[in-house]
Scaffold this motif. Sequence first.
Motif: not given
Lengths: 318, 299
Positions: B17-20, B28, B31-33, B35-36, B39
Motif C-alpha cells: 500500500p505504501d509503494t506509491m 512522505r 503526508m505521514i510524519y 500529521p503524525l 497528532f
Amino acid sequence: MSVTTLSSSALAHRQPNWLVRLFDYKPFLIVMCLAPALGLLAVFLTYPLGLGVWLAFTDTTIGRRGIFIGLENFQYLLTDPLWWNAVFYSVFYTGIATFGKFALGFWLALLLNNHFPFKSLLRAIVLLPWIVPTVLSALAFWWIYDPQFSIISYLLVDVLHWKSSNIDFLGSPWPARFSLIAANIWRGIPFVAISLLAGLQTISPSLYEAAMLDGASAWQRFRYITFPMMMPILAIVMTFSIIFTFTDFQLVYAITRGGPVNSTHLLATLAFQRGIAGGELGEGAAIAVSMIPFLVFATLFSYFGLARRKWQQGEAND
Amino acid sequence: MTDTVAQQPTADAKAAPDTMAWDSGLRRLMMIYLPLGCFVLILLFPFYWMAITSFKPNAELMNYKDHNPFWISSPTLAHIKHLLFNTAYPHWLKTTMLVAIGSTTLSLIASTLAAYAIERLRFRGSPYVGLGIYLAYLVPPSILFIPLATVVVQFGLFDSPIALILVYPTFLVPFCTWLLIGYFKSIPYELEECALVDGATRLQILRRITLPLAVPGLISAGIFSFTLSWNEFIYALAFIQSGANKTVPVAILTELVTGDVYQWGALMAGSLLGSLPVAIFYSLFVDYYVSSLTGAVKE
C-alpha cells in the motif's frame, strides 16, 4: 505442550468421588459455570434496570418510598426547559464529537498503518488518552481551559499575538459546549484509531496491488477498497462510541458540572443532579429512562445503517 | 510505477500500500510524519501540562510574564508532599487499588467460567446466552446508577467499597466474557477431546489445558478490567459518601477542589499520581493490550 502434563498417570489414579462426578454431569457444570456471571448481571444490572423504569413512574425521594404516579414525571419533563436543553446538548455533543472522533481517528489509523520506525511504541503512546482515567485527564483540560492561566490563551495572545484578550473557555455557554466536545474528541481518538487500525490490517494487500495495477489513484483506493471493507468495523465501533458519548457523565461533571447557567448539562448529569444530589430519585430515574429511546434509535441507526454483521460468528465477515 | 510493483510481486506484501509513497521522501514527510507528529503532540500535551504543573512552584504557576510556562525554572516537590502528607491521598489510592483488584478478580472468575460454558460446553441456546451477556455491555452506567443506588442501600452496602467491587462486574463481565469467548475459540478443541478420551474430568480439562493456554487472553481481560475499574466514576460518586472510602478520581474532584482558589499544583499532582498506576500497569502488558484490542475487533 500442555498435553504432556496430562498424559502422565496423574489423572488415572485419582479416584472420582461423587463431587467430581457431579461436576462431570454436563447440565450441572453448565449451570455452575454460568451462575456467577448471570447472577451478578441479574442482581446488579437487570433488576436495577427494571427498578429504574419503575422508579421513573413513582415520586420516590431519598428516604421515602414513592407511590405510582403514572406518566407525571415524563409530563413534567416535557414542560421543563432544562430537560429540553439537556436533550439538545446531548444530541449536539454526541453528533459533533462522534464526527470529530471518527474523522480524526480514521486519519490517525491510516497514518499508523504506514511503515516507519518505532511503530509499536508510537501505537502504545497514542493509546494513553484512552487509558488514563477520564476524570484525571478532564482535570488537566479544566486547567488548560482556565480563564486566566489557560495555556491556549497564552499561546494565542502572548506568543502568536493573534487575539487581544484571553479566551473565556468555560464562562459562557457556546465556548463551554465546544470546549467539552474538544476534550471528548481528544479522549476518543485513540480508541477509534486503534480499532480501525485493526480493521485496516485485515484488508488483504493483494486488493491494493490489483487496484494499483489497474491504475487506481490513492483516493480511489481509499474510496473503493478501504472504505467499503471497513464498514462492518466502523458500524461496531460507531455504535459503541455513540452509546458511550451520549451517556457520558465524567467529562461534563468534572469540567463544568453542567454550567454555565445549565447550558452544558447532558441527560446523565441532569439525572445525577436531580436524582442523587437533589434527592428526587423518581424524577432522576425518569430523566435516565428518557435516554433509552435515543440510545435504541442511535444503535439501530449506526448498526443497521452501516452494516449488518453476525455477532461473533467469525465466519463470512465479507 | 506499475513496473516497479510488478517486478517485486510478493516480496514484501505488507509494504504494497505504501509503494506509491516510497518514491518521494518529501511527500512522505508531508503526508505521514507531519500529521503524525501533530497528532502525537496534541494527544500527549495534556499529560505534559499535567506533569509540568505538578512540579512548578505556585509563583511560576501564576506568572507567565517572567517565566516560560512550558518549562520549570525551579522545580519543587511541594505539591506532591502536600498531597501525600496533608491529604488522605494515600488512603484513596489504597481504596482504589483494593476496588480495582477485587472487581477484576471477581470478573475474571465469573467471565472465564461463563465463556468456557458458552464456547466449550455447547448447549442449546448458548449463542443466545452469549448474546445476552454481550448486550449487557451496551447498558450504560448513567442509566443504572439511580436504581443501583437504592439496591446498594437495600443491601446495606452504601458507603462501602464492597458495593463497588460487586457492581463493577456489571460492565466488566460482558467485556471479559466477549474477549475470552474469542480467545477460547482460538484454542484447538482437539486438545480437550484427547483429554476427555484419556478420562480427564471437565474441570481438570479447564484447569490444566484450557486455562494455561488462555493465559494471554486472561491477562488482557485483566488489564481491561483493572483500567476500567480504576477509571470508573459515576458509581463511586453516587455510592460512596465518606471521604476516606472514596476512589482517587472521585476524591480528587470532591475533596481537593475546595473554594474558589483551586490548588492547581496539588490537583495536577493528584491526577498525575492517579494516572501512573494505570499507565505503568498498562505499559507492562502493552503488547497483550494492543493485540487483544485489535484481536477483539478483528474477530
